[in-house]
Write an enzyme that holds these catalytic residues in place. Structure first.
Site, PDB file in Angstrom:
ATOM      1  N   HIS A  30       0.783  -1.339  -0.130  1.00  0.00           N
ATOM      2  CA  HIS A  30       0.041   0.105  -0.113  1.00  0.00           C
ATOM      3  C   HIS A  30       0.934   1.289   0.025  1.00  0.00           C
ATOM      4  CE1 HIS A  30      -4.441   0.622   0.795  1.00  0.00           C
ATOM      5  NE2 HIS A  30      -3.914   1.587  -0.090  1.00  0.00           N
ATOM      6  N   ARG A  52      -9.182   3.315  -4.112  1.00  0.00           N
ATOM      7  CA  ARG A  52      -8.949   2.284  -3.433  1.00  0.00           C
ATOM      8  C   ARG A  52      -9.752   2.761  -2.036  1.00  0.00           C
ATOM      9  NH1 ARG A  52      -4.057   3.001  -6.364  1.00  0.00           N
ATOM     10  NH2 ARG A  52      -3.628   1.182  -7.738  1.00  0.00           N
ATOM     11  N   ARG A  92     -14.110   1.283  -5.885  1.00  0.00           N
ATOM     12  CA  ARG A  92     -13.864  -0.208  -5.891  1.00  0.00           C
ATOM     13  C   ARG A  92     -14.072  -0.436  -4.317  1.00  0.00           C
ATOM     14  NH1 ARG A  92      -7.918  -2.661  -6.548  1.00  0.00           N
ATOM     15  NH2 ARG A  92      -7.435  -1.521  -4.728  1.00  0.00           N
ATOM     16  N   GLU A 142      -9.035  -9.494 -13.189  1.00  0.00           N
ATOM     17  CA  GLU A 142      -7.741  -9.699 -12.814  1.00  0.00           C
ATOM     18  C   GLU A 142      -7.266 -10.920 -12.341  1.00  0.00           C
ATOM     19  OE1 GLU A 142      -7.300  -7.202  -9.139  1.00  0.00           O
ATOM     20  OE2 GLU A 142      -9.040  -7.729  -8.303  1.00  0.00           O
ATOM     21  N   ASN A 153      -2.079  -5.432 -12.616  1.00  0.00           N
ATOM     22  CA  ASN A 153      -0.698  -5.904 -12.078  1.00  0.00           C
ATOM     23  C   ASN A 153      -1.197  -7.259 -11.328  1.00  0.00           C
ATOM     24  OD1 ASN A 153      -0.272  -3.136 -11.703  1.00  0.00           O
ATOM     25  ND2 ASN A 153      -0.532  -2.923  -9.408  1.00  0.00           N
ATOM     26  N   ASP A 154      -2.315  -7.558 -10.832  1.00  0.00           N
ATOM     27  CA  ASP A 154      -2.603  -9.020 -10.551  1.00  0.00           C
ATOM     28  C   ASP A 154      -2.921 -10.050 -11.510  1.00  0.00           C
ATOM     29  OD1 ASP A 154      -2.428  -8.977  -7.855  1.00  0.00           O
ATOM     30  OD2 ASP A 154      -4.346  -8.192  -7.400  1.00  0.00           O
ATOM     31  N   ARG A 168       5.599  -9.684  -8.922  1.00  0.00           N
ATOM     32  CA  ARG A 168       6.830  -8.681  -9.110  1.00  0.00           C
ATOM     33  C   ARG A 168       7.675  -8.427  -7.825  1.00  0.00           C
ATOM     34  NH1 ARG A 168       3.557  -3.300 -10.645  1.00  0.00           N
ATOM     35  NH2 ARG A 168       2.692  -3.797  -8.513  1.00  0.00           N
ATOM     36  N   CYS A 182      -6.551  -0.001 -14.939  1.00  0.00           N
ATOM     37  CA  CYS A 182      -6.405   0.651 -13.826  1.00  0.00           C
ATOM     38  C   CYS A 182      -5.075   0.230 -13.156  1.00  0.00           C
ATOM     39  CB  CYS A 182      -7.627   0.697 -12.849  1.00  0.00           C
ATOM     40  SG  CYS A 182      -8.193  -0.697 -12.321  1.00  0.00           S
TER      41      CYS A 182
END
Lengths: 112, 549
Positions: B180, B285, B325, B423, B444-445, B455, B492
Site C-alpha cells: 500500500h 482504493r 472499488r 484480474e 498488476n494482479d 513482482r 487501472c
C-alpha cells in the site's frame, strides 16, 4: 463587581451551554485558555453545589463531558475572580464564538 | 571516501538527492530501569518530545487538522493527563505500562460517553497515547518534514503522517512494490526503492536515488553527482513540456479519443488537484478507510468521503464518473479482525470480493454508503477479484436489498453501475460469461496470475511483464468483448500509466486508461504520439510481404 478587586473574595456565576456540541474539544480549549489568563483559582461544575473541577485543566474539563443544554457553574477565588467569572460566563453565552462554523461545518447543528 | 552503490527493486519511479533520515525499527522496545525516579523522568521527557512534535505538526497544517492537533496539545500539556501514570510509576510500575494503563482508562471514559462528539475524542486520546509510547520506546514518532527516508519497512499510517509536499524518497531494506505504501508513493510521485536488504542505518549519508532503476548511490563522487544532476535537469524539461498539454483531452495522432482517468488511494490526494486534467476517477482504493485504529469506518464516514470525491469530479460542471472499488482487503493488504491470518498463500486466498461476501455485515455498510453517495454525481461501483459470475450476482442482490432498505427509510439513494475488476485469469478468459456494467483490467494482479510470477520476488520479477504477449492478448480479448457489448473497458493497473506500455494497450483496443495523477502529463504526451494508422499499415505491410513470398 467592585468586590472583584479584593483578594481572597469568592465569586460565582452560571451560564447555559447552547452551542450544538456542548463543551467539546475546541470550546474546552478556548475555555481553559481564557481561564489561564487570570490569576484567580477558577472551578467549573455542572451544579451549584459541585462537584468542582479546575477550569484551567482541559483534561478535567473534558472529563465532565458537558453536553448542549447543560448549565455551567463557575466559582473563583483571587484578586481577579470577578473579572474571570464574568469573562467565562460571557464566553459561554457567546457560544464560544463558533456556533456558525459548527452549524455549517457539521451539518448536524441547530441549523439543520 | 568512495561512493557505495546499492541495488534494490523499483517501487515508484523518480529521481531524488540529499541526506538520508534513518527511521528506527518499529520493533524497538524499551528496557525499564526499575528506578521510579528515572522512570518518571523518562515519561516526562517523552511527554515533552511528543508535545513538541504535535506543536510542530500543528504549525504546518491548517483547518480541522490544526484544531484537532491544538486539542491534543492542550491535553498533553495538561499535568492532569499523566497524573495517574506518575502515581503508578511511584508505586513501581514501569513508565510505558503506567502510561498505557492511565490513558486506556481515560480512553474508556470517552468510549462510554453518550454523546457521539465525546465518543469521537477517544481517537485523539489514542493518538496521544501511541505518540508518547513511541517516544518512550525510542522510536521517535517525529516525522521528517521532507527528505529521503530509510527504514526497514514503512506502514501506510506512517507514510501518511509525513509531509511529502517538499518531495523526498523512500528507501526500504524490506518492503514490496505492491504494498500500500508503494501505491501511495507512486500516486504522490515520491521515488521509492524496496528490497535493499541489510540494516537501513548503512544508508545514512548523502545519497542519489533513482526510483526507476532501483539504484542508490551513497556518498557519490563529484562526477556521479554531475551526471545525476544533468539527468534530473532533462527530466524536469521533459516534465515541463508534458505539463503544457495536461488539461487537454487525449487523442492519438490519427484522432482516436483516449479517456485518461486517475487512480486515487487516499482522499487528500484530491487537494489542489484540478479535475480538468482527467476524464474521471478510474479507481478509488477504499482500503485507506480501513486503516483506522482497529474500528471499521462507519457508514457516515464512508459516505462523506465518497461524496467528497464525487463532488470533486464534477466541481467544474463537467460530469466525470468516479469508479469506487469495494474493499480490496487480503493478499498483501490484511485488515486485523477481517482478513484471514496465516494463510499459506494469501494471493490465492480470501481477498477482494471474497472477503466482502464472507463478511456481508461489513460489505452492506460500504454498499449503503455508496448508494447514498451516488445521488451526488456519476458514481460507479467496482468489485475486485471476481472469479465466477455468481460473485457479481450475490453482490448485486446485496446492493438491491440495501437500496430497498434505504428507500423504505426515506434516505436518498441511487443504484450505481456495477462493474468488475478483471484480474483473475478465470474471469479474463471467460469474460463473455460475466454480466457486468463495465470491466476494468487490473493489470498488476492479472499479469502476476498469468505469468505465475510476483513482482516483489526479485528472482522472478522480470517474468511479471505486462508486455508478455499472453497478457496483451488477454487485454485484447476483454477490450473486444466490451466493444461488442457497448460496455466500457478500462485498465487501472500500473501499466496504464507507463509510457512504454500505453501504445501497446491502445493497439490492443483499449480506449480508457487509469493511472496515478502524477503520470497523467507523460501519459497524455505518449498517447498523442501514437498513430494507429501507421500501426495498421505496418501490420498490413507485414502481411503483404509474407503473402508475396
Amino acid at each position: 463587581m467592585s468586590d472583584a478587586q479584593v483578594p481572597g473574595v469568592k465569586v460565582s456565576g452560571a451560564a447555559e451551554l447552547t452551542n450544538a456540541v456542548g463543551l467539546h474539544a475546541r470550546p474546552s480549549v478556548k475555555l481553559t485558555q481564557l481561564a489561564k489568563s487570570f490569576g484567580a483559582a477558577i472551578e467549573v461544575g455542572l451544579s451549584a453545589d459541585g462537584p468542582w473541577v479546575d477550569a484551567k485543566s482541559p483534561v478535567k474539563i473534558m472529563r465532565v463531558k458537558a453536553a448542549k443544554g447543560a448549565t455551567l457553574y463557575f466559582r473563583a477565588q483571587g484578586a481577579d475572580a470577578g473579572k474571570a467569572v464574568a469573562a467565562l460566563v460571557d464566553l459561554v453565552e457567546r457560544r464560544f464564538d463558533e456556533e456558525e462554523a459548527e452549524a455549517a461545518g457539521e451539518g448536524s447543528g441547530g441549523a439543520a | 571516501m568512495s561512493e557505495v552503490r546499492l541495488q534494490g527493486h523499483s517501487a515508484s519511479p523518480g529521481l531524488a538527492a540529499g541526506p538520508v533520515v534513518v527511521l528506527a525499527a518499529r520493533t524497538a522496545s524499551r528496557q525499564a530501569t526499575g528506578d521510579p525516579v528515572r522512570e518518571a523522568e523518562a515519561l516526562r521527557a517523552a511527554l515533552k518530545a511528543a508535545a513538541a512534535d504535535i506543536a510542530a505538526l500543528a504549525e504546518r497544517t491548517g483547518g480541522e487538522a490544526a484544531d484537532m492537533l491544538g486539542f491534543q496539545l492542550a491535553l498533553i500539556e495538561d499535568d492532569a493527563l499523566a497524573e495517574g501514570a506518575f502515581d503508578a510509576i511511584g508505586a513501581g510500575i514501569p513508565a510505558d505500562h503506567a502510561w498505557r494503563e492511565a490513558l486506556n482508562a481515560e480512553i474508556a471514559g470517552y468510549e462510554a460517553a453518550e454523546d457521539e462528539y465525546f465518543r469521537a475524542r477517544a481517537a485523539d486520546l489514542t493518538d496521544v497515547r501511541d505518540r508518547v509510547l513511541a517516544e518512550l520506546n525510542g522510536e521517535s514518532a517525529h516525522a521528517p518534514t521532507s527528505g529521503i527516508v530509510a527504514a526497514h519497512d514503512l506502514p501506510p499510517s506512517r507514510f501518511l503522517g509525513m509531509d511529502w509536499s517538499q518531495g523526498g524518497a523512500i528507501l526500504l531494506a524490506a518492503g514490496s512494490p505492491t504494498s500500500h505504501v508503494a501505491m501511495l508513493a507512486r500516486s504522490r510521485g515520491i521515488p521509492m526503492i524496496v528490497g535493499l536488504g541489510g540494516d537501513p542505518a548503512r544508508l545514512a549519508g548523502e545519497v542519489l536515488v533513482d526510483g526507476a532503476t532501483g539504484a542508490v548511490v551513497i556518498d557519490p563522487s563529484p562526477e556521479t553527482r554531475r551526471a545525476f544532476e544533468s539527468r534530473r535537469g532533462e527530466d524536469e524539461v521533459r516534465a515541463a513540456a508534458a505539463a503544457t498539454g495536461l488539461k487537454e483531452k487525449a487523442a492519438t495522432a490519427d484522432g482516436t479519443a483516449i479517456a485518461v482517468l486517475i487512480n486515487i488511494a487516499e482522499p487528500d490526494e484530491l487537494d489542489g488537484l484540478d479535475p480538468a486534467i482527467c476524464d474521471g476517477i478510474g479507481l478509488v482504493r477504499t482500503e485507506f478507510l480501513f486503516h483506522g485504529a482497529g474500528a471499521l469506518p462507519d457508514e457516515e464516514h464512508q459516505y462523506s468521503v465518497y461524496r467528497r470525491m464525487v463532488e470533486w469530479a464534477v466541481s467544474d460542471g463537467v460530469q466525470r464518473a468516479v469508479t469506487i472499488r469495494t474493499l480490496d482487503a487480503g493478499g498483501d493488504k490484511p485488515i486485523a479482525g477481517l482478513t484471514e491470518d496465516g494463510e499459506s498463500n494469501p494471493f490465492l486466498g480470501v481477498r477482494g470480493i471474497r472477503v466482502s461476501l464472507k463478511h456481508p455485515e461489513v460489505f452492506r455498510v460500504q454498499l449503503r454508503a455508496l448508494l447514498r453517495a451516488a445521488v451526488h454525481g456519476p458514481l460507479k461501483v467496482m468489485l475486485p477479484m471476481v472469479t465466477v459470475p455468481e460473485e457479481i450476482e450475490a453482490s448485486r442482490r446485496l446492493m438491491s436489498e440495501e437500496f430497498a432498505a434505504l428507500n423504505a427509510a426515506g434516505v436518498a439513494a441511487r443504484q450505481p453501475a456495477l462493474g468488475i475488476m478483471v484480474e483473475v485469469p478465470a474471469a479474463a478468459i471467460a469474460i463473455d460469461m460475466f454480466d457486468a456494467d463495465f470491466f476494468s483490467i487490473g493489470s498488476n494482479d492479472l499479469t502476476q496470475y498469468i505469468t505465475a510470477a510476483a513482482r516483489d520476488i526479485g528472482n522472478v520479477a522480470y517474468l511479471a511483464d505486462p508486455l508478455n504477449p499472453a497478457v496483451l492478448r488477454m487485454v485484447e480479448r476483454v477490450a473486444a468483448r466490451g466493444a461488442a457489448l457497448g460496455r466500457e473497458v478500462s485498465l487501472c493497473g500500473d501499466a496504464g500509466g507507463e509510457p512504454a506500455i500505453i501504445p501497446h494497450l491502445i493497439a490492443a483496443g483499449l480506449r480508457t486508461v487509469s493511472m496515478a495523477p502524477v503520470q497523467v502529463a507523460a501519459a497524455k504526451a505518449t498517447i498523442r504520439a501514437v498513430d494507429l494508422r501507421r500501426a495498421a499499415a505496418v501490420e498490413a505491410g507485414a502481411v503483404c510481404q509474407d503473402a508475396g513470398k
